[in-house]
Design an enzyme around this catalytic site. Structure first.
Site, PDB file in Angstrom:
ATOM      1  N   CYS A 128       5.922 -12.239  -1.542  1.00 23.12           N
ATOM      2  CA  CYS A 128       6.464 -11.544  -2.590  1.00 23.12           C
ATOM      3  C   CYS A 128       7.578 -12.163  -3.282  1.00 23.12           C
ATOM      4  O   CYS A 128       7.809 -12.382  -4.238  1.00 23.12           O
ATOM      5  CB  CYS A 128       6.561 -10.015  -2.524  1.00 23.12           C
ATOM      6  SG  CYS A 128       7.064  -9.230  -4.067  1.00 23.12           S
ATOM      7  N   CYS A 224       4.655  -1.351  -2.152  1.00 23.90           N
ATOM      8  CA  CYS A 224       4.455  -0.411  -3.116  1.00 23.90           C
ATOM      9  C   CYS A 224       3.027   0.011  -2.952  1.00 23.90           C
ATOM     10  O   CYS A 224       2.614   1.096  -3.075  1.00 23.90           O
ATOM     11  CB  CYS A 224       4.798  -1.155  -4.445  1.00 23.90           C
ATOM     12  SG  CYS A 224       4.282   0.389  -5.785  1.00 23.90           S
TER      13      CYS A 224
END
Length: 393
Positions: A128, A224
């Site tokens: 990410c 998340c």
């Protein structure tokens, strides 16, 4: 708090770009512009505030990276955005909301699932950072006319002898250079880490003194798209259940049943449901020692476990690393003594590197390492400098 993310009064990219162009159009000296990735937490908020105090023209950006299941029960993105907008008002900066969910799914989540299907344990935070936060985010910031980006990561960057170096943070308990080891020269050249020399306790004090309501906000944990939910439950939504046997690695005894080897990782202790089984080799010297995952056989869908944290099967003094990424753009020297981590929050371990080819190397440790896990990252350091690393094969 429950409004749609796009209903907040944020400024569009075109508006921000127009503002930047106007501000740079005159003859008077204008501060350089930095876009700060705001998460709604104390770290990124203080990073933005410090840069503004230093004279930067600061813009905030909130990234939405997940849409499949972002209910309030597990994913905090809605509340985080509420916090971001409130913080921006206090700090006095504009904020833009950008949706990178498509890029995240393509560049990070697809790889995440593929690795689990192959029996490995990937680290999506590493990907990410390199693919979203310091790639898609950076490209977007530059496209609207910004000079660079900044984040609230605990790490440092400096230019030394014509090369940008990634450094450990001053606060060793919060250092995040492990997750940033795939950043390259182009990314580091355009990145600021305002918290590099601060301890977490100092960051919270700064936030409290400035009246930022997130001064004591709990740090976010995990990813998340998983949030606080049980990890196995989440993975089962994407990878079908495939029951198989749990066997003792020492004597091949059948100990129990699992729902799929993909749901387990090397060194795992909890969730095996075989705690009551006695006997077999015990690494710590007792029949009631806990069981740990030591091996995953994808072909036979068998999970092999051993008893005792110190069992020899959980220790290894060398590993093969692939998909190498070096911060300086060139490989580390072979047969030099470095240190390495095979997981976050691990103490640095002395090692040396033996190159195999351009995209793989053998790393040998001075002392055996515990639960080295395929799919995780091994990250190499020379003192405070993060040199890069690769994926444990």
């Amino acid at each position: 708090d429950h409004r749609d993310l796009h209903s907040f009064p944020t400024r569009r990219s075109s508006d921000l770009k127009r503002t930047l162009n106007l501000s740079k159009g005159g003859n008077m000296k204008v501060a350089k512009t930095v876009v700060v990735g705001l998460s709604g937490g104390v770290d990124s908020a203080v990073a933005a505030m410090l840069l503004k105090e230093q004279g930067w023209h600061v813009l905030g950006l909130f990234m939405k990276n997940w849409e499949d299941d972002d209910s309030d029960e597990y994913c905090s993105s809605r509340q985080d955005l509420v916090d971001v907008m409130s913080l921006a008002d206090v700090i006095g900066i504009d904020v833009e909301v950008v949706n990178f969910a498509a890029e995240y799914k393509e560049r990070v989540f697809a790889h995440f699932l593929k690795e689990y299907q192959l029996g490995r344990t990937p680290n999506p935070d590493v990907l990410c950072n390199s693919e979203i936060k310091f790639s898609a985010f950076l490209e977007h910031a530059l496209s609207i006319g910004a000079d660079c980006i900044a984040t609230g990561h605990y790490a440092g960057v400096r230019e030394f002898a014509g090369t940008f170096q990634l450094l450990k943070a001053e606060d060793g308990t919060k250092d995040q250079s492990y997750f940033l080891h795939r950043l390259n020269q182009q990314q580091l050249a355009k990145t600021l880490f305002p918290l590099a020399g601060l301890y977490k306790r100092e960051v919270r004090k700064i936030a409290e003194a400035a009246g930022l309501h997130v001064a004591l906000k709990k740090d976010s944990t995990g990813i998340c798209f998983i949030g606080e939910r049980p990890f196995k439950d989440f993975l089962m939504r994407y990878l079908p259940r495939q029951k198989g046997e749990i066997r003792s690695l020492d004597d091949d005894r059948l100990l129990g049943e699992h729902d799929g080897v993909a749901y387990h990782t090397i060194g795992q202790r909890k969730g095996l449901h075989i705690g009551g089984v006695k006997g077999g080799r015990s690494g710590d010297g007792g029949d009631h020692d806990a069981w740990f995952v030591a091996r995953k056989d994808i072909a036979s869908n068998t999970l092999y476990v051993v008893q005792g944290h110190a069992h020899p099967a959980l220790l290894t003094d060398e590993l093969r690393a692939e998909d190498l990424s070096w911060v300086a753009g060139r490989a580390a020297h072979t047969h030099w003594v470095y240190t390495a981590r095979t997981r976050y929050r691990q103490a640095d371990a002395a090692c040396e590197i033996e190159r195999i080819d351009a995209d793989a190397c053998l790393i040998r440790f001075a002392e055996p390492q515990w639960a080295v896990t395929p799919g995780q990252s091994v990250v190499i350091y020379e003192s405070r400098v993060c040199l890069g690393g690769g994926v444990i094969a």
